[in-house]
Write a protein that holds these residues in place. Structure first.
Motif, PDB file in Angstrom:
ATOM      1  N   LYS A   1       8.912   0.050   5.327  1.00 26.83           N
ATOM      2  CA  LYS A   1       9.404  -0.738   6.451  1.00 26.83           C
ATOM      3  C   LYS A   1       9.733   0.195   7.614  1.00 26.83           C
ATOM      4  O   LYS A   1       9.478  -0.135   8.773  1.00 26.83           O
ATOM      5  N   ALA A   2      10.283   1.367   7.306  1.00 29.77           N
ATOM      6  CA  ALA A   2      10.630   2.336   8.350  1.00 29.77           C
ATOM      7  C   ALA A   2       9.389   2.756   9.141  1.00 29.77           C
ATOM      8  O   ALA A   2       9.455   2.925  10.361  1.00 29.77           O
ATOM      9  N   GLU A   3       8.257   2.915   8.447  1.00 27.04           N
ATOM     10  CA  GLU A   3       7.015   3.278   9.139  1.00 27.04           C
ATOM     11  C   GLU A   3       6.524   2.124  10.014  1.00 27.04           C
ATOM     12  O   GLU A   3       6.055   2.347  11.136  1.00 27.04           O
ATOM     13  N   VAL A   4       6.662   0.898   9.526  1.00 34.04           N
ATOM     14  CA  VAL A   4       6.297  -0.278  10.331  1.00 34.04           C
ATOM     15  C   VAL A   4       7.156  -0.306  11.591  1.00 34.04           C
ATOM     16  O   VAL A   4       6.640  -0.452  12.707  1.00 34.04           O
ATOM     17  N   ASP A   5       8.465  -0.132  11.423  1.00 38.16           N
ATOM     18  CA  ASP A   5       9.380  -0.136  12.566  1.00 38.16           C
ATOM     19  C   ASP A   5       9.045   0.989  13.541  1.00 38.16           C
ATOM     20  O   ASP A   5       9.062   0.785  14.755  1.00 38.16           O
ATOM     21  N   GLN A   6       8.739   2.159  13.007  1.00 42.91           N
ATOM     22  CA  GLN A   6       8.391   3.296  13.863  1.00 42.91           C
ATOM     23  C   GLN A   6       7.167   2.975  14.725  1.00 42.91           C
ATOM     24  O   GLN A   6       7.142   3.279  15.912  1.00 42.91           O
ATOM     25  N   LEU A   7       6.175   2.340  14.127  1.00 45.92           N
ATOM     26  CA  LEU A   7       4.971   1.994  14.884  1.00 45.92           C
ATOM     27  C   LEU A   7       5.250   0.926  15.936  1.00 45.92           C
ATOM     28  O   LEU A   7       4.761   1.029  17.070  1.00 45.92           O
TER      29      LEU A   7
ATOM     30  N   LEU B   1      -2.046   1.553   9.038  1.00 49.65           N
ATOM     31  CA  LEU B   1      -0.977   2.083   8.191  1.00 49.65           C
ATOM     32  C   LEU B   1      -1.248   1.718   6.736  1.00 49.65           C
ATOM     33  O   LEU B   1      -1.191   2.577   5.846  1.00 49.65           O
ATOM     34  N   ALA B   2      -1.578   0.460   6.500  1.00 46.75           N
ATOM     35  CA  ALA B   2      -1.844  -0.007   5.134  1.00 46.75           C
ATOM     36  C   ALA B   2      -3.080   0.662   4.535  1.00 46.75           C
ATOM     37  O   ALA B   2      -3.173   0.804   3.318  1.00 46.75           O
ATOM     38  N   LYS B   3      -3.989   1.098   5.388  1.00 52.13           N
ATOM     39  CA  LYS B   3      -5.201   1.758   4.889  1.00 52.13           C
ATOM     40  C   LYS B   3      -4.997   3.255   4.659  1.00 52.13           C
ATOM     41  O   LYS B   3      -5.935   3.958   4.301  1.00 52.13           O
ATOM     42  N   GLY B   4      -3.779   3.737   4.906  1.00 48.68           N
ATOM     43  CA  GLY B   4      -3.463   5.111   4.564  1.00 48.68           C
ATOM     44  C   GLY B   4      -3.576   6.128   5.678  1.00 48.68           C
ATOM     45  O   GLY B   4      -3.405   7.320   5.442  1.00 48.68           O
ATOM     46  N   LYS B   5      -3.834   5.696   6.900  1.00 48.15           N
ATOM     47  CA  LYS B   5      -3.898   6.654   8.007  1.00 48.15           C
ATOM     48  C   LYS B   5      -2.527   7.279   8.243  1.00 48.15           C
ATOM     49  O   LYS B   5      -1.499   6.640   8.027  1.00 48.15           O
ATOM     50  N   THR B   6      -2.521   8.495   8.740  1.00 51.97           N
ATOM     51  CA  THR B   6      -1.252   9.150   9.065  1.00 51.97           C
ATOM     52  C   THR B   6      -0.690   8.533  10.337  1.00 51.97           C
ATOM     53  O   THR B   6      -1.443   8.008  11.173  1.00 51.97           O
TER      54      THR B   6
ATOM     55  N   LYS C   1       0.825  -1.209   0.000  1.00 55.29           N
ATOM     56  CA  LYS C   1       0.000   0.000   0.000  1.00 55.29           C
ATOM     57  C   LYS C   1       0.862   1.264   0.000  1.00 55.29           C
ATOM     58  O   LYS C   1       0.458   2.320   0.475  1.00 55.29           O
ATOM     59  N   ASN C   2       2.084   1.131  -0.534  1.00 56.45           N
ATOM     60  CA  ASN C   2       3.013   2.259  -0.674  1.00 56.45           C
ATOM     61  C   ASN C   2       3.422   2.890   0.652  1.00 56.45           C
ATOM     62  O   ASN C   2       3.685   4.091   0.719  1.00 56.45           O
ATOM     63  N   ARG C   3       3.479   2.086   1.683  1.00 56.74           N
ATOM     64  CA  ARG C   3       4.041   2.528   2.959  1.00 56.74           C
ATOM     65  C   ARG C   3       5.400   1.846   3.088  1.00 56.74           C
ATOM     66  O   ARG C   3       5.787   1.027   2.251  1.00 56.74           O
TER      67      ARG C   3
END
Length: 117
Positions: A30-36, A105-110, A26-28
């Motif tokens: 790995k860094a965002e996954v790690d951050q969460l 995250l995959a659904k596009g939420k900030t 969904k164009n997010r």
């Protein structure tokens, strides 16, 4: 919920690639996954990397977490057909909260909304 008993024993390092793949589809990132994950658990990036290398299960992963974020209790809603806030087992509830924020995250939420800021 059916099969919840297996979640605490599941390997985080085996589930982690699925989190990353779901986000990246969904164009997010790995860094965002790690951050969460770091936000939820209090792990630093290097601590998270070490945990993933240890092939640790969810029960140990959450038990060893430095500090669960106080806003994590605000993660609610339905995941896999069950309301997250109604799950009684603390490890299963935390694993499902993690599932929920990766889903958001995959659904596009900030990130700010996901982290309940």
């Amino acid at each position: 919920m059916k099969n919840d008993f297996r979640i605490p024993l599941m390997s985080v390092s085996k589930v982690y690639p699925a989190y990353v793949a779901k986000a990246e589809r969904k164009n997010r990132t790995k860094a965002e996954v790690d951050q969460l994950i770091c936000w939820l658990t209090g792990y630093s990036q290097s601590q998270l990397d070490k945990q993933l290398k240890k092939d640790i299960n969810f029960e140990s992963f959450f038990a060893e977490a430095p500090a669960l974020h106080p806003n994590s209790a605000r993660i609610c809603g339905v995941i896999c057909g069950v309301r997250v806030e109604d799950i009684e087992d603390p490890t299963v509830q935390l694993a499902r909260r993690l599932d929920k924020i990766i889903d958001e995250l995959a659904k596009g939420k900030t990130l700010e909304k996901i982290m309940r800021q």
